[in-house]
Design a protein around this motif. Structure first.
Motif, PDB file in Angstrom:
ATOM      1  N   ALA A 132      25.205  49.064   6.736  1.00  0.00           N
ATOM      2  CA  ALA A 132      24.300  48.877   5.611  1.00  0.00           C
ATOM      3  C   ALA A 132      24.225  50.143   4.755  1.00  0.00           C
ATOM      4  O   ALA A 132      24.195  50.071   3.522  1.00  0.00           O
ATOM      5  CB  ALA A 132      22.917  48.498   6.125  1.00  0.00           C
ATOM      6  N   SER A 135      25.646  50.344   0.858  1.00  0.00           N
ATOM      7  CA  SER A 135      24.574  50.447  -0.140  1.00  0.00           C
ATOM      8  C   SER A 135      25.142  50.995  -1.466  1.00  0.00           C
ATOM      9  O   SER A 135      26.020  51.878  -1.460  1.00  0.00           O
ATOM     10  CB  SER A 135      23.469  51.365   0.385  1.00  0.00           C
ATOM     11  OG  SER A 135      22.439  51.485  -0.564  1.00  0.00           O
ATOM     12  N   PRO A 136      24.707  50.474  -2.635  1.00  0.00           N
ATOM     13  CA  PRO A 136      23.580  49.542  -2.847  1.00  0.00           C
ATOM     14  C   PRO A 136      23.952  48.068  -2.724  1.00  0.00           C
ATOM     15  O   PRO A 136      23.112  47.215  -2.950  1.00  0.00           O
ATOM     16  CB  PRO A 136      23.144  49.873  -4.269  1.00  0.00           C
ATOM     17  CG  PRO A 136      24.416  50.255  -4.945  1.00  0.00           C
ATOM     18  CD  PRO A 136      25.232  51.003  -3.912  1.00  0.00           C
TER      19      PRO A 136
END
Length: 729
Positions: free
Chosen positions: A153, A157-158
């Motif tokens: 994650a 990101s984003p």
């Protein structure tokens, strides 16, 4: 062979067309003589390792299996740079190491966990869950409530990062790649999807509504479903026949196991002349020739780390190539032998069949049911039924079993496999020490070595650091996988003279590992420096090593106080023992010399925290050896003449008729009255002798009666220990 011969002959006679016709004729001849290969079921893979093919389907796994998986996410390789040395005109050495973070999808259905992991055929993760190489492993079971991996994650990101719900996968974070040629290795995983034997209900779970089955695939501890459900169940049929019942919208799957055979009633005669069994109501037949029964079963052998195994059925050897059944299931050798033996016998007996007509409809006569026939021996299985105007017509085949045999008491051999040994990494054992100067180089840098070892043969090495006392760790390299021979003292030796061979006392040591050993040495080998060992802070040599069992050794024929360690010959049980051989790791002596508080530290894969060690024999490299052979002579005029014999650092070879080089910038001695801590008077001399006048010695004797006179050599970097010459009267 015939294919090649007829193809060549046809090409000579008829050109390319003749060659094609000749090849066709040759293949027919080869098939008639040799036979054609016959395989049933999907081909077994030779333990395919992890891949990264876009769009490739992910298999569903049941029970315990070994699979490769598919890499679904990865970062670039991360370079780790480590520079050591440098300063004072010395070159620096820069080493590079690499790590990678990536995710591997394992199963398209939820699984309970993972067991061992193999990397390039070697164990990366043991059965106890211990990683053999540096890095972090996280497992996601594939259930619907799992969250996205934090590393993935953060890296994505984003953009959003999927949680891959319904997909079981693992994430490796900063996996160290030095053991794999600085590349991501070929990985295979032991999948722990379900406990117990695999069942048909598990395989058919949520495939469609209205299906029920209590059939357990006996002996099968793991199965991989890469094809459709129908193909998967069909691949099992040669060794585990399955039968299906349809009642309305419901489907029931049954196996060979079941109730006791049902007795059929008397057959019903036919009403038409063109029907079978016009008078008897049944017709028996036997197939001509011997059927091509399955002769071998290829499977994944759980006793060979899921490597493909083969078990053969008994019976005459068939001509041509082997008729093998291949199924992607995990078995042990005994179950595999039972399954192929039962399949071969079942097919051989099935040459006998009977068409039976009955005037009643009985649900117990469904396909798959076992029956007995009046006045006919044996057990028969209903393979099909047909409802006609003249009655219910059953097709029966002969079977040798009323139920699948649990064990046929057949001898089996799983074969020899080069399985990866699952050794515990173990914790790190560390002792740092300074060695006497060996005569190479200028002798101005401490020769600091680290004895790094472990009680476990599976220890994979440790990273080494130096701590100057402020808590900051300075990288000092790696120990490698070679373990130093070390342990502890069980029975300490008595104090002895360093000038003689100690043949009376000995010491008993207990080594760290069962695989560690010591060996004897001759007197000539001892003279050349063999069998040197650190006991406490004394360096000794031993000529005889006797094993006592339980990792204990008795060391005898000792040379004591070697390398200027005569002052440390008093010992106690529990002290460290280190064999001073090539297994020691060199540390940067320039860093060690900067602070007297410097300690060595190490941390390996099995350590929860760094292991620390002080530096034994500190200053031994640069400290001169203390003088020997003290002499004190009172002259006739009342003066005192003192003498001694010097020794030199690195003067380990005894050359006849040649003085040993001093190896110091100047020859200088200090004669002290009192002790090194409480000096009353001091004289300096450049010769290994000193004469004190009668007046001076008389005054000192009157003021300080009984005080000792000692001598020490002042070297370029340190002063030696002191030698007692005499005492004032």
């Amino acid at each position: 062979m015939a294919t090649l011969v007829f193809s060549a002959l046809g090409t000579i006679l008829g050109g390319p067309l003749g060659g094609a016709i000749g090849a066709l004729v040759g293949r027919q001849v080869d098939s008639a003589i040799i036979g054609s290969p016959s395989r049933e079921g999907p081909r077994l893979k030779e333990l395919a390792a992890s891949t990264s093919s876009y769009g490739a389907p992910l298999a569903r796994h049941f029970g315990h299996m070994r699979v490769g998986g598919s890499i679904i996410w990865a970062t670039d390789l991360v370079e780790h740079r480590n520079t050591q040395g440098g300063g004072k005109g010395r070159p620096s050495v820069t080493s590079y190491a690499y790590s990678a973070s990536f995710a591997v999808a394992l199963s398209s259905r939820p699984i309970a966990g993972i067991g061992r992991i193999w990397a390039d055929g070697n164990l990366l993760r043991g059965a106890a869950g211990d990683m053999k190489t540096g890095g972090t492993l996280r497992f996601y079971n594939g259930h619907g409530d799992q969250e996205p991996d934090p590393l993935m994650a953060a890296a994505e990101s984003p953009l959003p990062c999927p949680a891959y719900r319904g997909l079981a996968y693992v994430v490796f974070e900063d996996l160290q790649l030095a053991d794999f040629g600085n590349r991501i290795p070929a990985l295979t995983f032991e999948i722990l999807a379900d406990e117990g034997a695999v069942s048909v209900a598990q395989i058919c779970d949520r495939a469609f509504d209205g299906l029920s089955s209590g059939v357990t695939l006996a002996g099968i501890s793991g199965l991989s479903q890469e094809a459709s459900l129908a193909e998967t169940l069909g691949s099992l049929h040669p060794i585990l026949p399955l039968f299906y019942e349809v009642a309305g919208d419901a489907v029931r799957v049954i196996g060979e196991e079941g109730a006791a055979p049902v007795a059929l009633r008397e057959p019903t005669a036919a009403t038409k002349d063109d029907e079978f069994g016009a008078r008897t109501g049944f017709a028996a037949k036997r197939a001509n020739g011997r059927p091509q029964t399955p002769a071998a079963l290829r499977y994944y052998d759980i006793d060979r780390d899921y490597q493909p195994g083969v078990q053969r059925a008994t019976g005459p050897v068939q001509s041509g190539q082997l008729n093998a059944v291949e199924i992607p299931v995990a078995l042990d050798a005994a179950h595999a032998r039972n399954l192929i033996e039962a399949a071969a016998r079942r097919l051989d007996w099935s040459r006998q069949s009977v068409l039976w007509r009955s005037s009643e409809i009985d649900p117990a006569h469904r396909p798959g049911a076992l029956v007995t026939i009046p006045a006919m021996p044996g057990i028969w299985r209903v393979s099909a039924w047909e409802w006609r105007a003249s009655g219910l017509e059953l097709t029966l085949v002969r079977t040798p079993f009323a139920a699948p045999p649990a064990a046929l008491s057949l001898s089996t051999d799983t074969g020899r496999a080069a399985a990866a040994i699952d050794r515990s990494i173990g914790t790190t054992w560390l002792t740092a020490l300074e060695l006497p100067w060996d005569g190479t180089g200028a002798g101005d840098v401490p020769l600091v070595r680290a004895a790094v070892s472990s009680a476990s043969p599976g220890w994979t090495g440790a990273a080494l650091y130096l701590d100057d006392g402020d808590g900051q760790l300075v990288p000092a390299g790696s120990s490698g996988r070679t373990r130093a021979t070390a342990g502890t003292v069980v029975t300490a030796p008595a104090t002895a003279s360093p000038l003689l061979v100690d043949r009376t006392s000995g010491l008993v040591v207990e080594l760290l590992g069962d695989d560690m050993a010591l060996q004897d040495a001759t007197m000539r080998q001892l003279a050349m420096g063999a069998n040197r060992a650190l006991v406490g802070q004394e360096i000794v040599q031993f000529g005889r090593a006797t094993p006592l069992g339980s990792r204990r050794w008795k060391l005898e024929i000792l040379l004591r106080g070697r390398g200027g360690t005569e002052a440390f010959m008093a010992h106690a049980a529990g002290e460290r023992f280190v064999l001073l051989d090539d297994a020691l790791v060199a540390l940067d002596g320039t860093l060690v010399a900067q602070s007297p508080l410097t300690t060595a530290k190490a941390i390996g894969g099995g350590d929860g925290a760094p292991v620390a060690s002080d530096i034994a024999c500190r200053g031994l490299t640069q400290r001169p050896l203390f003088p020997v052979h003290p002499r004190a002579v009172w002259l006739s005029d009342g003066s005192l003449q003192l003498g001694w014999t010097r020794r030199a650092r690195a003067g380990w070879l005894w050359r006849d008729q040649v003085d040993t080089p001093l190896n110091e910038q100047a020859e200088l001695y200090e004669v002290l009255l009192g002790s090194e801590a409480d000096i009353i008077a001091m004289w300096e001399t450049t010769q290994p002798q000193l004469t004190i006048s009668a007046a001076v010695i008389a005054g000192l004797a009157a003021a300080h009666p009984g005080k000792p006179l000692i001598v020490r050599q002042r070297g370029s970097y340190a002063s030696s220990a002191s030698l007692h010459l005499t005492s004032l009267i």
